[in-house]
Design a protein around this motif. Structure first.
Motif, PDB file in Angstrom:
ATOM      1  N   PHE A 229       2.309  -1.585   1.792  1.00 57.95           N
ATOM      2  CA  PHE A 229       2.041  -3.022   1.878  1.00 57.95           C
ATOM      3  C   PHE A 229       2.607  -3.730   0.650  1.00 57.95           C
ATOM      4  N   GLN A 230       3.109  -4.927   0.891  1.00 59.91           N
ATOM      5  CA  GLN A 230       3.700  -5.693  -0.219  1.00 59.91           C
ATOM      6  C   GLN A 230       2.807  -6.879  -0.579  1.00 59.91           C
ATOM      7  N   PHE A 231       2.794  -7.221  -1.847  1.00 56.34           N
ATOM      8  CA  PHE A 231       2.105  -8.438  -2.278  1.00 56.34           C
ATOM      9  C   PHE A 231       3.029  -9.230  -3.193  1.00 56.34           C
ATOM     10  N   ARG A 232       2.699 -10.495  -3.421  1.00 60.08           N
ATOM     11  CA  ARG A 232       3.560 -11.352  -4.233  1.00 60.08           C
ATOM     12  C   ARG A 232       3.646 -10.821  -5.657  1.00 60.08           C
ATOM     13  N   ALA A 233       4.859 -10.514  -6.055  1.00 56.03           N
ATOM     14  CA  ALA A 233       5.077  -9.881  -7.359  1.00 56.03           C
ATOM     15  C   ALA A 233       4.422 -10.693  -8.472  1.00 56.03           C
ATOM     16  N   GLY A 234       3.729 -10.010  -9.346  1.00 57.03           N
ATOM     17  CA  GLY A 234       3.164 -10.651 -10.531  1.00 57.03           C
ATOM     18  C   GLY A 234       1.811 -11.293 -10.296  1.00 57.03           C
ATOM     19  N   SER A 235       1.327 -11.323  -9.042  1.00 52.27           N
ATOM     20  CA  SER A 235       0.081 -12.043  -8.764  1.00 52.27           C
ATOM     21  C   SER A 235      -1.093 -11.088  -8.589  1.00 52.27           C
ATOM     22  N   GLY A 236      -1.995 -11.061  -9.532  1.00 54.16           N
ATOM     23  CA  GLY A 236      -3.206 -10.251  -9.432  1.00 54.16           C
ATOM     24  C   GLY A 236      -4.101 -10.768  -8.309  1.00 54.16           C
ATOM     25  N   TRP A 237      -4.050 -12.047  -8.129  1.00 54.16           N
ATOM     26  CA  TRP A 237      -4.859 -12.670  -7.079  1.00 54.16           C
ATOM     27  C   TRP A 237      -4.390 -12.195  -5.698  1.00 54.16           C
ATOM     28  N   ALA A 238      -3.056 -12.160  -5.493  1.00 51.54           N
ATOM     29  CA  ALA A 238      -2.502 -11.708  -4.213  1.00 51.54           C
ATOM     30  C   ALA A 238      -2.826 -10.237  -3.988  1.00 51.54           C
ATOM     31  N   LEU A 239      -2.710  -9.459  -5.060  1.00 53.32           N
ATOM     32  CA  LEU A 239      -3.015  -8.024  -4.947  1.00 53.32           C
ATOM     33  C   LEU A 239      -4.484  -7.827  -4.583  1.00 53.32           C
ATOM     34  N   ALA A 240      -5.363  -8.599  -5.229  1.00 56.37           N
ATOM     35  CA  ALA A 240      -6.792  -8.488  -4.944  1.00 56.37           C
ATOM     36  C   ALA A 240      -7.058  -8.803  -3.474  1.00 56.37           C
ATOM     37  N   GLY A 241      -6.400  -9.833  -2.979  1.00 57.78           N
ATOM     38  CA  GLY A 241      -6.573 -10.218  -1.579  1.00 57.78           C
ATOM     39  C   GLY A 241      -6.130  -9.103  -0.648  1.00 57.78           C
ATOM     40  N   LEU A 242      -4.960  -8.494  -0.988  1.00 53.27           N
ATOM     41  CA  LEU A 242      -4.431  -7.411  -0.157  1.00 53.27           C
ATOM     42  C   LEU A 242      -5.399  -6.230  -0.142  1.00 53.27           C
ATOM     43  N   LEU A 243      -5.878  -5.865  -1.331  1.00 57.67           N
ATOM     44  CA  LEU A 243      -6.794  -4.719  -1.436  1.00 57.67           C
ATOM     45  C   LEU A 243      -8.079  -5.005  -0.651  1.00 57.67           C
ATOM     46  N   ARG A 244      -8.571  -6.238  -0.747  1.00 60.45           N
ATOM     47  CA  ARG A 244      -9.781  -6.629  -0.022  1.00 60.45           C
ATOM     48  C   ARG A 244      -9.566  -6.459   1.480  1.00 60.45           C
ATOM     49  N   ARG A 245      -8.350  -6.863   1.931  1.00 65.97           N
ATOM     50  CA  ARG A 245      -8.009  -6.761   3.344  1.00 65.97           C
ATOM     51  C   ARG A 245      -7.993  -5.290   3.765  1.00 65.97           C
ATOM     52  N   LEU A 246      -7.390  -4.439   2.930  1.00 62.57           N
ATOM     53  CA  LEU A 246      -7.292  -3.009   3.265  1.00 62.57           C
ATOM     54  C   LEU A 246      -8.662  -2.346   3.242  1.00 62.57           C
ATOM     55  N   ALA A 247      -9.515  -2.774   2.302  1.00 63.07           N
ATOM     56  CA  ALA A 247     -10.864  -2.207   2.225  1.00 63.07           C
ATOM     57  C   ALA A 247     -11.655  -2.589   3.472  1.00 63.07           C
ATOM     58  N   ALA A 248     -11.416  -3.786   3.932  1.00 62.17           N
ATOM     59  CA  ALA A 248     -12.140  -4.270   5.096  1.00 62.17           C
ATOM     60  C   ALA A 248     -11.607  -3.619   6.374  1.00 62.17           C
ATOM     61  N   ASP A 249     -10.339  -3.283   6.370  1.00 59.77           N
ATOM     62  CA  ASP A 249      -9.723  -2.743   7.585  1.00 59.77           C
ATOM     63  C   ASP A 249      -8.905  -1.498   7.243  1.00 59.77           C
ATOM     64  N   PRO A 250      -9.572  -0.368   6.946  1.00 54.14           N
ATOM     65  CA  PRO A 250      -8.875   0.842   6.498  1.00 54.14           C
ATOM     66  C   PRO A 250      -7.922   1.401   7.545  1.00 54.14           C
ATOM     67  N   ASP A 251      -8.045   0.961   8.788  1.00 51.93           N
ATOM     68  CA  ASP A 251      -7.127   1.447   9.824  1.00 51.93           C
ATOM     69  C   ASP A 251      -5.675   1.101   9.509  1.00 51.93           C
ATOM     70  N   LEU A 252      -5.507   0.015   8.800  1.00 56.47           N
ATOM     71  CA  LEU A 252      -4.145  -0.373   8.403  1.00 56.47           C
ATOM     72  C   LEU A 252      -3.492   0.768   7.616  1.00 56.47           C
ATOM     73  N   LEU A 253      -4.285   1.400   6.743  1.00 59.07           N
ATOM     74  CA  LEU A 253      -3.774   2.511   5.944  1.00 59.07           C
ATOM     75  C   LEU A 253      -3.488   3.715   6.850  1.00 59.07           C
ATOM     76  N   MET A 254      -4.371   3.945   7.809  1.00 64.22           N
ATOM     77  CA  MET A 254      -4.187   5.085   8.703  1.00 64.22           C
ATOM     78  C   MET A 254      -2.889   4.952   9.506  1.00 64.22           C
ATOM     79  N   VAL A 255      -2.646   3.741   9.988  1.00 65.12           N
ATOM     80  CA  VAL A 255      -1.433   3.483  10.760  1.00 65.12           C
ATOM     81  C   VAL A 255      -0.206   3.746   9.893  1.00 65.12           C
TER      82      VAL A 255
END
Lengths: 838, 456
Positions: free
Chosen positions: B398-424
């Motif tokens: 998964f990609q997030f906006r380079a340099g943005s901790g906020w974007a990374l946090a959002g992405l991680l939150r999304r993955l934590a909420a929906d771990p199936d994304l990682l499985m796929v």
């Protein structure tokens, strides 16, 4: 005494005195023909039947004045007499076989002879004088001879110098009466170092001149300034011919033939007094003729100048004259000072004694002043007034003035053979100063004010803020003083107030020369439309040219070194001077190696000798890596772009040469071959340039023309049309008015014919335009090949205060260029057209 | 061994070559005219460092290639490395042989890191002599630093018909900022270099100096027959800078021991999401992005743990102090795990749910991405440069906006909420090429003698 007239009455003669020595007589008298012509018959003295020829006659003005004769007629003859024999009784003057006069010795005011003589010069590096003592040659057994005692040392003196100026026939006959030597060298030679060391112990030493035990004269040897280095001096050349010989040769040189009316013992040019000081003696006869009433003199036949004289009783010449002191106002500080003619009713002249040389100004002033003090009312004479003017004694007296004047000199920069630049600051808030002059020995005083540019010195205004308000900042100055030769050990400034008061300012010793001097001279000056031509012509150009020409004239020959083996008969010699950015060599050689055909030679000139080893390392490393041979030219001094390129030209052997900057990098392949092909194809092209580009591929150069710069009083500057434009590469050769020096291809023969670049353009500016003009003057064209492109990284612009000197140097070079090549050379309607240069 | 890129993803990380079967791993050499008189193909591999003395990515890649080529019949690879400051130079010795036959070490001296020029007066002659002795058919340079650009001319002049291959690692010829194409001092991303732009980053060097540097590099690059870039992104950057794109082949660095990786089970997700960072801890590697994201997540109480494995001992002093300060106040969910031995990297990576690559510079082809792919752990990376090329969003990670901790946090939150994304992603993610494959592609380039030798 009654004169005996010869039977035919045409010659008369008289014996005035006879002095008796142990083995000789000294006889003084005169003889003259009544019609005033020279006596054609041989004269002689007969003593008790023995004949002694009178070998020459001295001039004697009193005979002329009394109508007896205008020709020379006096004599003072010494005649040997056997010792122990009969004392002579009868003396006769004979003209051929005619007895003109006979006297009995008893009837004459005879006396015992005492040697006479003088110490003319007493200084630590020379002592000179003369002695007339016939006992020296008539009493050969008497071995006491002549000596000078200095303290406990008795120094034998050899009479080696002919003094035909002295009124003795022995002197005229060539007998040496004078002496001249370096006392310290002699002391050391005779008595060793101990004597010198003894001399060092006190400042003043009495010198006593003796001949055969008789004390003749004495004087003081002053060593107040300490003993310098002892060096022998060359004795003056003996006179080439005596006056007597000249008389007998009946030369037409009337003035020279005539005997002088007196002699000058010493002379000096006084820069502070603005004229020549001299001292010597004058014959009684001349004095009686009142020749000193004259107020003008000619020195060495120059234009007459105003003069002042004073006379005084001088024991050593009292039998025939008086001492004389003189001052001649003159701006001409370099004269041989052989002869001073006094312009009076009757001609009179003083001759400089053969042994005399110019003496130090301060010594001369001191000596004359001292003598005048002994003369009644001496100081109130005209001469006295001149001499009582203040004399520079190495002390700053500006701050002793009754008015407040601030003059401080920061630096003096010598411009050899041209003059000097004087840099300092000057505050004269009451406008009391009328002149500031540079004085240097042997040179007339030159005023600073006519060549003076004000320079901003806000620090001066701030420093005076507590005392008074100064308007503006222009309290500094750069001034140029033209002066053919400057003696920086003894120069100083003379400041004159409107009321005539004089003050002096010592000058610092010059610290900078060469490039550093040029930089300093140009650094603080702000050139504007109003002052640029004046400043360049009067102040900056003379300074810069003086320094740079001196550098070029005194430059040492370059050495050469081969790195690799360049072709034996190169097609083209590419001449590249390097300065500062030596690392460009790595780039250039890396890039040239790509299309090098092995037929050209690279003549690499290092214009920064102090970096020689570093550069050799770079060159060797470049050769090892890129395999392009180089001919290194290594001048032992910095020469600037023009000078360095010329050194390269001297070493070049190609049929063609290419002057190239070190920051030009090739873009199109085989650029050398392309340019040469174009030159070969068009014989009318003398100078060929290329299309040069900036790193962003926009045009840096595609030919130059000249344009006046309004902000610099319409001085013409080369401009690069289309500079900065993005243009597609062109093709072919196009005539242009001028070509940049960054790349100039031409036949070597033509480059040599033009003498390469003119090195008057210091460091690098305008020499390219100048060379272009020279080529055009030969009815050849300048042209640019638009199909050959190279990059030219053109150094950053010269703006900013730190580069002010460089900017100013460009203006100086521009001014020189404009002076050389009159404006209007270019046909404005057709700027590419060659012009006729008159 | 399966052919990876050309089969799975023709537009992916490895460019195939016409007429070449990339699955033919240990294929014997074709009957090409390239082999020398000895009948073998002599390959001189030049590496700017020696992996036995240091452990940078470029020298590791060069050495892996060497070892693989050694296994090939008919190929004699010879290794020439630089080791400035690593081996004691001997007087009069330019090339030492501390590692036995067919391996030479140049002690290195006189190298200028600004223009890559080497003024060592002994090198040209000694290297020409060595080339004359070894008579290679191919000279393959992994990098040109420490040797100096001029060795290219020495090679071409000594052996006019030799094939010169140059692998480009990062953007050194284009950018003086360690070849990373980020501005100085801001670390903003740089899109294009140039004399004026570079002078803005390095006022101590004039635009003219940068221009000369470029002229100098280009003059020697013209001697190269073919360039190899480990990523398309890097190839495009060099093409934009001025190398003919046709002259650049993209060959991904291979991963050794591919078979032994990714065998451990995926960790359970019941105690929350654990993501790991592996590698050098530095500003450019995005450590501050991680700290910012951690703070953002902690404020929200998300059950996400960020583990940082790596070392910062070789970083500049101010960075070290700054990092230690931030570490002292870092939230509970940020765990600095300290340095690790590279032998343990497989196990460590498999202990996390995803691998973080938050670099704030372009990267080229980071080793850590290949290791993550080999270990079957999705990659969470910045959406720029070599990272965005290697990690297809939603497929390899998964990609997030380079340099943005906020974007990374959002992405991680999304993955934590929906771990199936990682499985796929674990199912679809690419396998990196093996060293064997990389060597095959490289050999094909060695043998492509259709082109006339470049430059003079």
């Amino acid at each position: 005494m009654r004169a005996n007239w010869a039977l035919d009455g045409r010659i008369k003669a008289q014996i005035k005195s006879v002095a008796i020595g142990r083995s000789f007589l000294v006889i003084e008298g005169w003889a003259a023909s009544i019609d005033g012509t020279a006596i054609a018959v041989p004269l002689a003295i007969d003593i008790d039947g023995a004949r002694h020829p009178i070998t020459g006659l001295l001039s004697r003005a009193d005979t002329g004045r009394s109508g007896v004769s205008l020709a020379s007629g006096a004599f003072c003859l010494d005649i040997a007499q056997a010792t122990g024999g009969e004392r002579a009784q009868t003396l006769s003057i004979m003209a051929d076989e005619i007895v003109l006069e006979t006297v009995e010795l008893d009837t004459l005011p005879s006396r015992f002879f005492r040697p006479v003589g003088s110490l003319d010069i007493i200084a630590s590096d020379r002592v000179a004088g003369w002695i007339f003592d016939p006992g020296l040659w008539h009493d050969p057994a008497d071995d006491e001879g002549v000596a000078i005692t200095i303290g406990q040392y008795r120094l034998p003196v050899q009479l080696t110098l002919q003094r035909h100026d002295l009124p003795y026939l022995s002197a005229k006959a060539g007998r040496a009466l004078g002496f001249y030597f370096n006392p310290l060298v002699e002391m050391e030679a005779w008595f060793g170092r101990a004597a010198i060391d003894a001399l060092r112990e006190s400042a003043n030493h009495r010198l006593t001149l003796e001949s055969r035990g008789h004390v003749i004269a004495s004087g003081l040897l002053s060593l107040e300034e300490g003993l310098g280095q002892i060096r022998p001096i060359a004795a003056p050349e003996p006179p080439t011919r005596s006056i007597a010989a000249a008389v007998s040769a009946h030369s037409n040189d009337a003035v020279y033939l005539q005997d002088p009316d007196g002699f000058i013992d010493f002379f000096a040019y006084s820069a502070s007094l603005g004229g020549w000081l001299f001292a010597g003696w004058l014959r009684h006869e001349a004095l009686e003729r009142d020749v000193l009433a004259g107020t003008r003199v000619r020195i060495d036949g120059q234009m007459p100048v105003l003069a002042e004289f004073a006379t005084y009783a001088r024991p050593d010449v009292e039998s025939f004259g008086v001492g004389v002191l003189g001052f001649a106002e003159s701006a001409c500080a370099t004269l041989e000072f052989k002869r001073v003619e006094i312009e009076s009713g009757k001609p009179a002249w003083l001759q400089t004694s053969a042994a005399q040389v110019e003496v130090d100004e301060r010594d001369a002033v001191e000596e004359v002043r001292k003598t005048l003090l002994l003369v009644p009312n001496g100081l109130s004479t005209g001469l006295g007034k001149i001499l009582t003017m203040p004399i520079y004694e190495g002390v700053d007296t500006v701050n002793q003035l009754s008015v407040v004047v601030h003059l401080e000199i920061d630096e003096v920069i010598l411009a050899p053979a041209q003059g000097a630049m004087i840099i300092g600051w000057f505050v004269d808030s009451t406008s009391a100063v009328s002149a500031i002059r540079l004085r240097s020995p042997g040179q007339p005083a030159i005023s600073l004010l006519p060549r003076w540019i004000p320079v901003a010195r806000p620090d001066i205004r701030e420093a005076f803020a507590d005392s008074f308000v100064l308007q503006g900042d222009d309290w500094g100055f750069h001034s140029f003083v033209p002066m053919a030769s400057i003696e920086e050990k003894r120069y100083y400034l003379e400041l004159e107030l409107h009321d005539g008061t004089i003050a002096f300012k010592p000058l610092p010793q010059p610290r900078r020369s060469g490039r550093a001097g040029i930089i300093r001279a140009l650094t603080d000056v702000q050139l504007t439309r109003e002052n640029v031509k004046y400043a360049c012509s009067e102040i900056l150009a003379p300074t810069v040219l003086g320094i740079s020409r001196h550098q070029m004239a005194t430059r040492q020959a370059s050495s050469q070194m081969l790195v690799g083996l360049p072709p034996a008969e190169p097609r083209c010699s590419i001449i590249i001077p390097f300065y500062d950015r030596l690392d460009f060599l790595n780039y250039q050689m890396a890039l040239f190696s790509e299309h090098d055909e092995g037929v050209d030679e690279y003549v690499i000139v290092l214009d920064q000798p102090e970096r020689r080893e570093e550069f050799l390392g770079l060159a060797r490393a470049a050769y090892r890596r890129y395999g392009v041979p180089m001919r290194l030219v290594l001048p032992p001094q910095n020469l600037g772009y023009a000078g360095a390129s010329n050194e390269g030209l001297g070493a070049a052997r190609g049929e063609f040469i290419c002057f190239l900057n070190s920051d030009v990098m090739p873009k199109t392949a085989y650029w050398v071959a392309e340019l040469i092909a174009a030159l070969r194809a068009a014989p009318v092209t003398g100078l060929l340039g290329a299309r040069l580009l900036f790193e962003d591929n926009t045009v840096q150069h595609m030919g130059m023309h000249l344009e006046p710069k309004e902000e610099f009083d319409d001085i013409l500057f080369p401009v690069h049309p289309n500079k900065g434009r993005a243009l597609p590469r062109g093709a072919g050769v196009r005539a242009v008015p001028l070509v940049t020096g960054a790349l100039m291809m031409m036949r070597r023969a033509l480059a040599l014919e033009c003498g390469g670049f003119d090195t008057d353009y210091v460091i690098g500016d305008f020499e390219d335009a100048d060379l272009g003009m020279k080529v055009r003057a030969k009815n050849l064209e300048c042209a640019v090949h638009d199909g050959v492109e190279l990059f030219h990284l053109e150094r950053k612009s010269q703006s900013g205060p730190f580069n002010r000197w460089r900017q100013n140097l460009t203006l100086v070079n521009a001014w020189i260029f404009n002076q050389r090549w009159e404006p209007g050379l270019f046909d404005q309607a057709d700027p590419g057209k060659p012009v006729q240069i008159v | 061994m399966k052919g990876v890129a050309s089969e799975k993803d023709p537009g992916g990380c490895v460019v195939g070559f016409p007429g070449q079967n990339s699955s033919d791993a240990a294929r014997p050499l074709p009957e090409a005219g390239m082999a020398g008189a000895s009948g073998e193909l002599r390959v001189l591999i030049l590496s700017h460092m020696d992996p036995r003395l240091s452990n940078g990515g470029a020298e590791l890649a060069a050495f892996q290639l060497l070892e693989e080529l050694r296994r090939r019949p008919g190929v004699r690879p010879i290794f020439v490395s630089c080791a400035p400051g690593k081996i004691e130079p001997r007087d009069g010795v330019t090339f030492a042989q501390p590692f036995g036959a067919d391996s030479f070490v140049y002690a290195g001296r006189g190298f200028d890191h600004f223009n890559f020029s080497n003024t060592d007066p002994l090198l040209p002659e000694a290297f020409a002599k060595l080339l004359g002795e070894l008579q290679p058919d191919v000279v393959h340079l992994h990098h040109y630093t420490n040797f100096g650009m001029e060795v290219l001319l020495t090679i071409r002049r000594t052996l006019p018909n030799v094939r010169i291959i140059l692998t480009l690692h990062e953007y050194l010829a284009i950018c003086n900022h360690f070849g990373q194409m980020v501005k100085r001092p801001s670390f903003r991303l740089c899109e294009k270099s140039g004399p004026r732009e570079c002078n803005a980053c390095f006022p101590e060097h004039s635009p003219q100096d940068f221009f000369l540097r470029e002229l100098f590099v280009r003059r020697f690059f013209r001697l190269v027959d073919r360039f190899i870039a480990p990523s398309r992104f890097l190839a495009d950057r060099y093409a934009a800078w001025g190398i003919d794109r046709e002259q650049i082949s993209v060959i991904e660095n291979g991963v050794p021991d591919l078979e032994g990786r990714g065998t451990l089970p995926y960790p359970a997700l019941d105690r929350g999401l654990v993501v790991g960072f592996f590698g050098q801890i530095s500003r450019l590697k995005g450590i501050n992005v991680l700290l910012d994201a951690a703070a953002e997540l902690a404020a929200n109480g998300d059950p996400i743990r960020i583990e940082v494995h790596g070392d910062y001992a070789s970083q500049p002093e101010p960075f070290q102090r700054d990092f230690e300060d931030r570490l002292a106040t870092a939230p509970q969910n940020f765990h600095f795990m300290g340095p690790y031995d590279n032998k343990r990297v497989n196990a460590l990576m498999q202990s996390v749910h995803a691998v973080l690559v938050p670099s704030i510079w372009w990267e080229n082809s980071p080793l850590v991405i290949q290791e993550a792919l080999a270990n079957r752990r999705p990659v969470i990376c910045s959406d720029i440069g070599g990272m965005a090329e290697k990690v297809r969003d939603g497929i390899d990670g998964f990609q997030f906006r380079a340099g943005s901790g906020w974007a990374l946090a959002g992405l991680l939150r999304r993955l934590a909420a929906d771990p199936d994304l990682l499985m796929v992603a674990r199912v679809h993610m690419a396998s990196p090429p093996s060293v064997v494959e990389t060597a095959n592609h490289t050999l094909a380039i060695y043998l492509d003698n259709s082109a006339v030798p470049a430059g003079i």
